[in-house]
Enzyme design. Structure first.
Site, PDB file in Angstrom:
ATOM      1  N   ASP A 143      -6.554   7.642   1.235  1.00 19.19           N
ATOM      2  CA  ASP A 143      -6.927   7.327   2.053  1.00 19.19           C
ATOM      3  C   ASP A 143      -8.172   7.155   1.957  1.00 19.19           C
ATOM      4  O   ASP A 143      -8.541   6.224   1.771  1.00 19.19           O
ATOM      5  CB  ASP A 143      -7.155   8.086   3.122  1.00 19.19           C
ATOM      6  CG  ASP A 143      -5.986   7.856   4.524  1.00 19.19           C
ATOM      7  OD1 ASP A 143      -5.804   6.503   4.280  1.00 19.19           O
ATOM      8  OD2 ASP A 143      -5.598   8.544   5.513  1.00 19.19           O
TER       9      ASP A 143
ATOM     10  N   GLN B  37      -3.756  12.650   9.380  1.00 23.31           N
ATOM     11  CA  GLN B  37      -3.962  11.808  10.261  1.00 23.31           C
ATOM     12  C   GLN B  37      -5.167  11.802  11.106  1.00 23.31           C
ATOM     13  O   GLN B  37      -5.374  12.412  11.849  1.00 23.31           O
ATOM     14  CB  GLN B  37      -2.649  11.520  11.118  1.00 23.31           C
ATOM     15  CG  GLN B  37      -2.788  10.210  12.178  1.00 23.31           C
ATOM     16  CD  GLN B  37      -2.501   8.921  11.475  1.00 23.31           C
ATOM     17  OE1 GLN B  37      -1.992   8.388  10.502  1.00 23.31           O
ATOM     18  NE2 GLN B  37      -3.710   7.869  12.107  1.00 23.31           N
TER      19      GLN B  37
ATOM     20  N   LYS C  38       4.392   4.621   9.248  1.00 18.71           N
ATOM     21  CA  LYS C  38       4.004   4.741   7.252  1.00 18.71           C
ATOM     22  C   LYS C  38       5.171   5.534   6.472  1.00 18.71           C
ATOM     23  O   LYS C  38       5.435   5.532   5.617  1.00 18.71           O
ATOM     24  CB  LYS C  38       2.350   6.081   7.484  1.00 18.71           C
ATOM     25  CG  LYS C  38       1.804   5.205   7.517  1.00 18.71           C
ATOM     26  CD  LYS C  38       0.499   6.094   8.326  1.00 18.71           C
ATOM     27  CE  LYS C  38      -0.921   5.548   8.559  1.00 18.71           C
ATOM     28  NZ  LYS C  38      -2.229   6.093   8.893  1.00 18.71           N
TER      29      LYS C  38
END
Ligand code: NAD
Length: 312
Positions: free
Chosen positions: A134, A111, A67
């Site tokens: 997200d 994460q 990422k």
């Protein structure tokens, strides 16, 4: 085994169109890089994405590294906070709060999974909704469910972009989403509903999954069970999006080796479906591309800039 002397005829010669997530993600990222360059020169705003990585999980480390690299390649800033697996809930929340206040950071991702001592939902909900790239927080979940808007979770968003490219208008299509997780299944179903599909959600307690699958024009598999969905469960011509990422061990001349497979039995499904995503190379690359897209959109929104003006 065929009788000796009998003719071997292939069961079918039909081959589904391959939905090339890798190629599509490259196009999305290239377009994004152009838009980011315009944003920087015209508005002096460089989108910034901050990732928080807790612990040493190897898969999570690879994801965060990828990422970060792709964020920089798109011309955006990448920030990384690494915390030990023993971090306390309050320390982690303090890091999130600091990033919420940082004007150089437009997107924050934590994460997952997090260690057991951490309340995952509390951490997700601590991210400022406008920086929650997200799209997992309760605010963005509610916005998607009630208004069809907000920050859309990256994996379902990637699936939707692929469907729109390969199917076109989704209105009236019968869609089956297998899996009801908060990060894939549920938001995927909401998005398909927004596109006027007739949506069914199947899950571990669904009575006859094969029959549900056979009715679907669009089949999204987000289960986490290697090759669960067989070719003869699929409606001929259906579009199949395989979200699953499963590591299995397969024999090879040099001993067993690891292989990535999806939730769909690709080798049989490819002869029945109209179009299908491979694993790897399907949904995965589009997920990261959508994360970058969300970060760009967030940077524009936080600076009162209309993204439409930057696409030329
Ligand atoms: P999850 O474990 O949170 O949810 C799995 C869902 O599958 C559950 O809702 C469960 O009810 C359902 N399920 C389990 N067994 C079933 C069965 N036998 N029949 C029908 N439904 C069943 O998983 P998740 O986080 O939604 O992820 C699903 C898969 O997608 C995993 O393989 C994960 O690695 C993968 N994934 C891929 C990406 C990507 O970018 N490609 C992103 C997220 C998740």
């Amino acid at each position: 085994m065929p009788e000796s002397g009998s003719k071997m005829t292939p069961a079918t010669t039909h081959q589904a169109r391959l939905i090339d997530g890798r190629a599509m993600a490259m196009r999305v990222r290239a377009e994004l890089a152009r838009q980011v360059a315009t944003l920087i020169t015209r508005h002096r705003v460089t989108p910034g994405l901050a990732a928080i990585l807790v612990g040493e999980d190897p898969a999570s480390q690879i994801y965060v590294r990828n990422k970060g690299r792709q964020t920089r390649e798109a011309g955006m800033q990448s920030f990384e906070t690494r915390l030990p697996a023993t971090v306390s809930q309050s320390d982690l929340l303090e890091h999130v709060a600091r990033l919420n206040e940082d004007p150089a950071v437009h997107g924050i991702l934590v994460q997952l999974p997090l260690p057991r001592q951490i309340d995952e939902l509390a951490v997700i909900d601590a991210i400022a909704p406008q920086k929650d790239v997200d799209g997992f927080s309760i605010i963005n979940t509610g916005l998607l469910a009630a208004r069809g808007m907000g920050m859309i979770p990256c994996t379902p968003l990637g699936c939707l972009l692929m469907l729109k490219e390969y199917v076109g208008d989704l209105s009236g299509q019968r869609a089956l989403v297998v899996g009801r997780s908060n990060i894939v299944g549920k938001p995927m179903a909401q998005l398909l509903l927004r596109e006027n599909c007739t949506v069914t959600i199947a899950h571990s307690r669904t009575r006859d999954l094969a029959e549900e699958c056979r009715r679907a024009d669009i089949l999204i598999a987000a289960i986490g069970k290697p090759r669960l969905i067989k070719g003869d469960w699929i409606r001929p011509g259906a579009t199949v999006i395989d979200v699953g990422i499963n590591r299995i061990s397969v024999p090879s001349p040099n001993g067993p080796r690891e292989k990535l497979v999806g939730d769909v039995d690709f080798d049989t499904a490819v002869h029945v479906a109209g179009a299908i995503t491979p694993v790897p190379g399907g949904v995965g690359p589009m997920t990261i591309a959508c994360l970058l897209r969300n970060t760009f959109t967030a940077a524009c929104a936080q600076n009162g800039i209309d993204t439409g003006q930057l696409s030329a």
